[in-house]
Design a protein around this motif. Structure first.
Motif, PDB file in Angstrom:
ATOM      1  N   THR A 251       0.894  -1.155   0.000  1.00 29.45           N
ATOM      2  CA  THR A 251       0.000   0.000   0.000  1.00 29.45           C
ATOM      3  C   THR A 251       0.930   1.201   0.000  1.00 29.45           C
ATOM      4  O   THR A 251       1.490   1.569   1.030  1.00 29.45           O
ATOM      5  CB  THR A 251      -0.907   0.014   1.240  1.00 29.45           C
ATOM      6  N   TYR A 252       1.130   1.770  -1.168  1.00 24.87           N
ATOM      7  CA  TYR A 252       2.214   2.738  -1.370  1.00 24.87           C
ATOM      8  C   TYR A 252       1.742   4.150  -1.069  1.00 24.87           C
ATOM      9  O   TYR A 252       0.819   4.662  -1.705  1.00 24.87           O
ATOM     10  CB  TYR A 252       2.733   2.649  -2.807  1.00 24.87           C
ATOM     11  N   LEU A 253       2.366   4.792  -0.094  1.00 27.57           N
ATOM     12  CA  LEU A 253       1.950   6.125   0.356  1.00 27.57           C
ATOM     13  C   LEU A 253       3.062   7.160   0.233  1.00 27.57           C
ATOM     14  O   LEU A 253       2.965   8.233   0.818  1.00 27.57           O
ATOM     15  CB  LEU A 253       1.478   6.062   1.819  1.00 27.57           C
ATOM     16  N   ASN A 254       4.099   6.864  -0.541  1.00 30.20           N
ATOM     17  CA  ASN A 254       5.257   7.764  -0.599  1.00 30.20           C
ATOM     18  C   ASN A 254       5.388   8.445  -1.956  1.00 30.20           C
ATOM     19  O   ASN A 254       6.482   8.826  -2.374  1.00 30.20           O
ATOM     20  CB  ASN A 254       6.547   6.977  -0.290  1.00 30.20           C
ATOM     21  N   THR A 255       4.276   8.635  -2.659  1.00 26.18           N
ATOM     22  CA  THR A 255       4.324   9.217  -3.995  1.00 26.18           C
ATOM     23  C   THR A 255       4.915  10.617  -4.007  1.00 26.18           C
ATOM     24  O   THR A 255       5.610  10.999  -4.947  1.00 26.18           O
ATOM     25  CB  THR A 255       2.917   9.242  -4.613  1.00 26.18           C
ATOM     26  N   ALA A 256       4.629  11.412  -2.976  1.00 28.28           N
ATOM     27  CA  ALA A 256       5.137  12.790  -2.936  1.00 28.28           C
ATOM     28  C   ALA A 256       6.661  12.826  -2.962  1.00 28.28           C
ATOM     29  O   ALA A 256       7.266  13.761  -3.477  1.00 28.28           O
ATOM     30  CB  ALA A 256       4.619  13.504  -1.696  1.00 28.28           C
ATOM     31  N   SER A 257       7.293  11.789  -2.401  1.00 27.71           N
ATOM     32  CA  SER A 257       8.761  11.740  -2.365  1.00 27.71           C
ATOM     33  C   SER A 257       9.334  11.000  -3.564  1.00 27.71           C
ATOM     34  O   SER A 257      10.321  11.437  -4.157  1.00 27.71           O
ATOM     35  CB  SER A 257       9.215  11.050  -1.075  1.00 27.71           C
ATOM     36  N   CYS A 258       8.712   9.883  -3.928  1.00 25.40           N
ATOM     37  CA  CYS A 258       9.223   9.064  -5.029  1.00 25.40           C
ATOM     38  C   CYS A 258       8.062   8.314  -5.667  1.00 25.40           C
ATOM     39  O   CYS A 258       7.577   7.325  -5.110  1.00 25.40           O
ATOM     40  CB  CYS A 258      10.277   8.081  -4.518  1.00 25.40           C
ATOM     41  N   GLY A 259       7.604   8.802  -6.806  1.00 25.52           N
ATOM     42  CA  GLY A 259       6.468   8.186  -7.467  1.00 25.52           C
ATOM     43  C   GLY A 259       6.828   6.866  -8.127  1.00 25.52           C
ATOM     44  O   GLY A 259       7.958   6.671  -8.586  1.00 25.52           O
ATOM     45  N   LEU A 260       5.856   5.948  -8.168  1.00 28.64           N
ATOM     46  CA  LEU A 260       6.062   4.679  -8.868  1.00 28.64           C
ATOM     47  C   LEU A 260       6.052   4.906 -10.376  1.00 28.64           C
ATOM     48  O   LEU A 260       5.450   5.856 -10.868  1.00 28.64           O
ATOM     49  CB  LEU A 260       4.946   3.700  -8.503  1.00 28.64           C
ATOM     50  N   ILE A 261       6.702   4.028 -11.108  1.00 29.39           N
ATOM     51  CA  ILE A 261       6.615   4.080 -12.569  1.00 29.39           C
ATOM     52  C   ILE A 261       5.911   2.821 -13.060  1.00 29.39           C
ATOM     53  O   ILE A 261       5.911   1.791 -12.387  1.00 29.39           O
ATOM     54  CB  ILE A 261       7.992   4.229 -13.251  1.00 29.39           C
ATOM     55  N   SER A 262       5.311   2.927 -14.238  1.00 27.11           N
ATOM     56  CA  SER A 262       4.556   1.814 -14.805  1.00 27.11           C
ATOM     57  C   SER A 262       5.460   0.931 -15.664  1.00 27.11           C
ATOM     58  O   SER A 262       6.584   1.310 -16.010  1.00 27.11           O
ATOM     59  CB  SER A 262       3.413   2.357 -15.659  1.00 27.11           C
ATOM     60  N   ARG A 263       4.930  -0.229 -16.005  1.00 25.69           N
ATOM     61  CA  ARG A 263       5.658  -1.123 -16.912  1.00 25.69           C
ATOM     62  C   ARG A 263       5.920  -0.413 -18.253  1.00 25.69           C
ATOM     63  O   ARG A 263       6.999  -0.524 -18.835  1.00 25.69           O
ATOM     64  CB  ARG A 263       4.846  -2.395 -17.161  1.00 25.69           C
ATOM     65  N   GLY A 264       4.911   0.330 -18.742  1.00 24.44           N
ATOM     66  CA  GLY A 264       5.064   1.029 -20.014  1.00 24.44           C
ATOM     67  C   GLY A 264       6.138   2.093 -19.968  1.00 24.44           C
ATOM     68  O   GLY A 264       6.928   2.237 -20.915  1.00 24.44           O
ATOM     69  N   THR A 265       6.188   2.844 -18.855  1.00 28.02           N
ATOM     70  CA  THR A 265       7.211   3.875 -18.701  1.00 28.02           C
ATOM     71  C   THR A 265       8.599   3.258 -18.655  1.00 28.02           C
ATOM     72  O   THR A 265       9.540   3.752 -19.294  1.00 28.02           O
ATOM     73  CB  THR A 265       6.958   4.686 -17.427  1.00 28.02           C
ATOM     74  N   ALA A 266       8.727   2.169 -17.896  1.00 25.66           N
ATOM     75  CA  ALA A 266      10.025   1.490 -17.803  1.00 25.66           C
ATOM     76  C   ALA A 266      10.461   0.966 -19.169  1.00 25.66           C
ATOM     77  O   ALA A 266      11.636   1.075 -19.548  1.00 25.66           O
ATOM     78  CB  ALA A 266       9.943   0.343 -16.793  1.00 25.66           C
TER      79      ALA A 266
END
Length: 211
Positions: free
Chosen positions: A23-38
């Protein structure tokens, strides 16, 4: 204007492997990237590795296409879109360009990256307080804009601390009536809440893309 975008969230979650583990709550510091972006990033570095600058024309074509797509997304003209390295870089560029408009109204407790550049460049800064329930009283803002002869209103569409959604269309009309420029930070709302920059009469819309 609809206040939300219909999303197939199960498909979205599948694109973000980390979200299936946490349950990811750290987007403000480091956002997740998607498979497509990678995948796109890996493709870029592979092209750079094997072909160097020979692929440059293709990269430029991709940038043009991206700007066209984003212009349609927010109902802007193609030549009104700029891609910037980061939100902070863009803000510092704009604050320097707008220096003759030296009276700016900010919202108390708004995001630091939106507020600090005006102070660093020595604008005359005024702060509009939040209501006790963390809402924003636009009638009070209109009064303040008139009283202080505000030339720029810089504000977040959605507040990062409370999630409060501003009625930017109403604020846009207030700014228009008072000859004030409206700068909207859409980082917290872009892609979730539809934005028509013409309808809301935003002079500048800026956002980070990683959310």
């Amino acid at each position: 204007m609809n206040n939300s975008i219909t999303m197939d969230w199960s498909s979205v979650i599948q694109q973000y492997p980390a979200s299936q583990e946490y349950t990811y709550l750290n987007t403000a510091s480091c956002g997740l990237i998607s498979r497509g972006t990678a995948a796109q990033a890996q493709q870029y570095y592979q092209e750079l590795l094997h072909h160097g600058g020979q692929e440059r024309s293709g990269w430029y074509a991709t940038i043009v296409k991206l700007k066209e797509q984003f212009a349609q997304f927010i109902h802007a003209a193609n030549d009104e879109i700029a891609l910037i390295p980061s939100f902070s870089v863009g803000m510092n560029f704009m604050v320097q360009m707008l220096r003759p408009l030296d009276r700016v109204l900010l919202l108390d407790q708004d995001y630091p990256s939106l507020c600090l550049p005006w102070l660093l460049h020595e604008y005359k800064v005024f702060y509009q307080p939040l209501e006790k329930d963390a809402s924003i009283n636009l009638e009070k803002m209109a009064t303040r804009i008139k009283k202080e002869k505000i030339k720029v209103v810089a504000i977040s569409h959605v507040q990062y601390t409370s999630g409060y959604q501003l009625n930017i269309q109403q604020l846009g009309q207030i700014c228009l009536e008072n000859d004030a420029l409206l700068l909207v930070d859409a980082t917290q709302s872009l892609g979730v809440i539809p934005i028509d920059v013409k309808a809301v009469q935003a002079d500048i819309l800026i956002a980070s893309g990683y959310k």
